[in-house]
Enzyme design. Structure first.
Site, PDB file in Angstrom:
ATOM      1  CG  HIS A 177       4.326  -5.828  -0.864  1.00 46.49           C
ATOM      2  ND1 HIS A 177       4.235  -4.870  -1.849  1.00 46.49           N
ATOM      3  CD2 HIS A 177       2.938  -6.834  -1.983  1.00 46.49           C
ATOM      4  CE1 HIS A 177       3.267  -4.457  -2.213  1.00 46.49           C
ATOM      5  NE2 HIS A 177       2.408  -6.064  -2.454  1.00 46.49           N
ATOM      6  CB  SER A 186      -3.466   2.672   1.822  1.00 47.05           C
ATOM      7  OG  SER A 186      -3.532   2.341   0.747  1.00 47.05           O
ATOM      8  CE  LYS A 216      -3.377  -0.590  -0.035  1.00 49.03           C
ATOM      9  NZ  LYS A 216      -3.995  -1.129  -1.801  1.00 49.03           N
ATOM     10  CB  ALA A 217       4.110   1.981   0.029  1.00 51.08           C
TER      11      ALA A 217
HETATM   12  P1  A3P Z   1      -4.974   5.253  -0.837  1.00 44.30           P
HETATM   13  O1  A3P Z   1      -6.037   3.575   0.065  1.00 44.30           O
HETATM   14  O2  A3P Z   1      -4.331   5.557  -0.034  1.00 44.30           O
HETATM   15  O3  A3P Z   1      -6.006   5.594  -1.683  1.00 44.30           O
HETATM   16  P2  A3P Z   1      -0.321  -0.332  -3.694  1.00 44.30           P
HETATM   17  O4  A3P Z   1      -0.125  -0.173  -4.918  1.00 44.30           O
HETATM   18  O5  A3P Z   1       1.182  -0.410  -3.018  1.00 44.30           O
HETATM   19  O6  A3P Z   1      -1.135  -1.017  -3.289  1.00 44.30           O
HETATM   20  O7  A3P Z   1      -1.183   1.122  -2.675  1.00 44.30           O
HETATM   21  C1  A3P Z   1      -2.533   1.952  -3.308  1.00 44.30           C
HETATM   22  C2  A3P Z   1      -2.068   2.846  -3.321  1.00 44.30           C
HETATM   23  O8  A3P Z   1      -1.818   3.851  -4.127  1.00 44.30           O
HETATM   24  C3  A3P Z   1      -4.010   3.377  -2.540  1.00 44.30           C
HETATM   25  O9  A3P Z   1      -3.807   4.546  -1.306  1.00 44.30           O
HETATM   26  C4  A3P Z   1      -3.961   4.357  -3.851  1.00 44.30           C
HETATM   27  O10 A3P Z   1      -5.273   4.541  -4.273  1.00 44.30           O
HETATM   28  C5  A3P Z   1      -2.664   4.393  -3.912  1.00 44.30           C
HETATM   29  N1  A3P Z   1      -2.497   4.593  -5.633  1.00 44.30           N
HETATM   30  C6  A3P Z   1      -2.257   4.033  -6.684  1.00 44.30           C
HETATM   31  N2  A3P Z   1      -2.285   4.889  -7.418  1.00 44.30           N
HETATM   32  C7  A3P Z   1      -2.479   6.495  -7.933  1.00 44.30           C
HETATM   33  C8  A3P Z   1      -1.373   7.347  -8.231  1.00 44.30           C
HETATM   34  N3  A3P Z   1      -2.311   7.491  -9.224  1.00 44.30           N
HETATM   35  N4  A3P Z   1      -2.494   8.917  -7.704  1.00 44.30           N
HETATM   36  C9  A3P Z   1      -2.172   8.707  -6.086  1.00 44.30           C
HETATM   37  N5  A3P Z   1      -2.392   7.516  -4.959  1.00 44.30           N
HETATM   38  C10 A3P Z   1      -2.434   6.530  -6.101  1.00 44.30           C
END
Ligand code: A3P
Length: 298
Positions: free
Chosen positions: A112, A142, A50-51
């Site tokens: 991860h 997240s 979720k980063a």
């Molecule tokens: P949130 O749950 O805070 O919205 P991962 O890809 O590591 O699983 O991370 C997912 C997180 O990155 C989610 O955060 C998602 O909305 C955010 N994310 C993915 N693409 C994004 C983008 N283009 N701009 C901003 N945040 C993005």
């Protein structure tokens, strides 16, 4: 994956695996993962869950393969273009096989794993690694919503229980603190590691794309870069079926969409004052390195 609502498997539970909280889906293929043969031009995208993994995966995919045209962009989900190394959902989703069968070069590979568990071949081959880190509070929020909507993950439980478990390193892939610190320390001795922050991407995505290009030795035209920048905005990726995970039935986007908010500071809508104080106390104890700084608002 082809789970229908009826066949939905029970939620997994975590167990200790070499000192890290894991679920079987990421350890059942362990021998093949540890013996994975990296190639010198492989590029690893490493993150705590979720980063911003998907965001950076898509940026790199477009930088390398954007020129292959719209067919690829509209037919292959990003999680197939950038295989998830440790994922093991046989027979279809086996990260090591997906990586081995990628038709494109260089291979972009997502993981991860905490730094100490990355297969050694990546180090031996001197592969480039992009590590993305996100501030602990937004990362926890997240992750909470992700575990609510992703039936392949352990139950999220309620927010306060989740937060406690996050702080104790009991969610999948273990301690956020160990993860971000471990990879940060590695950067001091392994030069092919680019350590970047979700908050910086939010602040100035174009600048971060430039930094990625200089790390990767890429020199796209101004137009190509602009095309990448506009394709990877939160709104574009949320609309795009190839990047919004809507093709994965085990995720229930009605509970919480994968592309949820994409903001810095949403933690303020979740943490109570007491939770925040307790979190900050604990944080100070675990995050001793003054060089590794996170931003909780921008
Ligand atoms: P949130 O749950 O805070 O919205 P991962 O890809 O590591 O699983 O991370 C997912 C997180 O990155 C989610 O955060 C998602 O909305 C955010 N994310 C993915 N693409 C994004 C983008 N283009 N701009 C901003 N945040 C993005």
């Amino acid at each position: 994956m082809s789970f229908t609502q009826m066949e939905m498997p029970p939620r997994p539970t975590v167990f200790d695996f070499h000192g890290v909280s894991m679920i079987k889906m990421f350890t059942d293929n362990w021998d093949n993962i540890q013996n994975f043969k990296a190639r010198p031009d492989d590029i690893v995208i490493a993150t705590y869950p979720k980063a911003g993994t998907t965001w950076v995966s898509y940026i790199l995919d477009l930088l390398y393969f954007g020129h292959l045209g719209p067919e690829r962009q509209t037919s292959i989900p990003v999680h197939e273009r950038v295989p998830f190394l440790e994922l093991y959902v046989p027979p279809l989703l086996i990260g090591t096989d997906l990586a081995d069968n990628l038709p494109t070069t260089p291979r972009l590979i997502k993981t991860h794993l905490p730094v100490q568990l990355l297969p050694k071949s990546f180090w031996e081959q001197g592969c480039r690694i992009v590590y993305v880190a996100r501030n602990a509070k937004d990362n926890a929020v997240s992750y909470f919503h992700f575990d609510r909507m992703n039936n392949a993950q352990p139950e999220a439980g309620d927010w306060s229980t989740f937060l406690q478990e996050f702080m104790e390193g009991k969610r999948v892939f273990g301690s956020w603190y160990d993860h971000v610190n471990g990879w940060w320390e590695k950067k001091q001795t392994y030069s092919n590691l680019h350590y970047m922050f979700y908050e910086d991407l939010i602040e100035d995505c174009g600048r971060e794309i430039d930094r990625l290009c200089s790390f990767l030795g890429l020199s796209p035209s101004v137009e190509e870069k602009e095309n990448v920048r506009t394709s990877v905005t939160f709104d574009s990726m949320k609309q795009n079926k190839m990047t919004n995970y809507s093709t994965i039935p085990i995720m229930d986007h009605t509970v919480s969409p994968f592309m949820r908010k994409g903001k810095v500071g949403d933690w303020k809508n979740h943490f109570t004052v007491a939770q925040n104080e307790q979190f900050d106390e604990d944080y100070k104890r675990k995050m001793k390195n003054p060089d590794l700084k996170f931003r909780y608002e921008i």
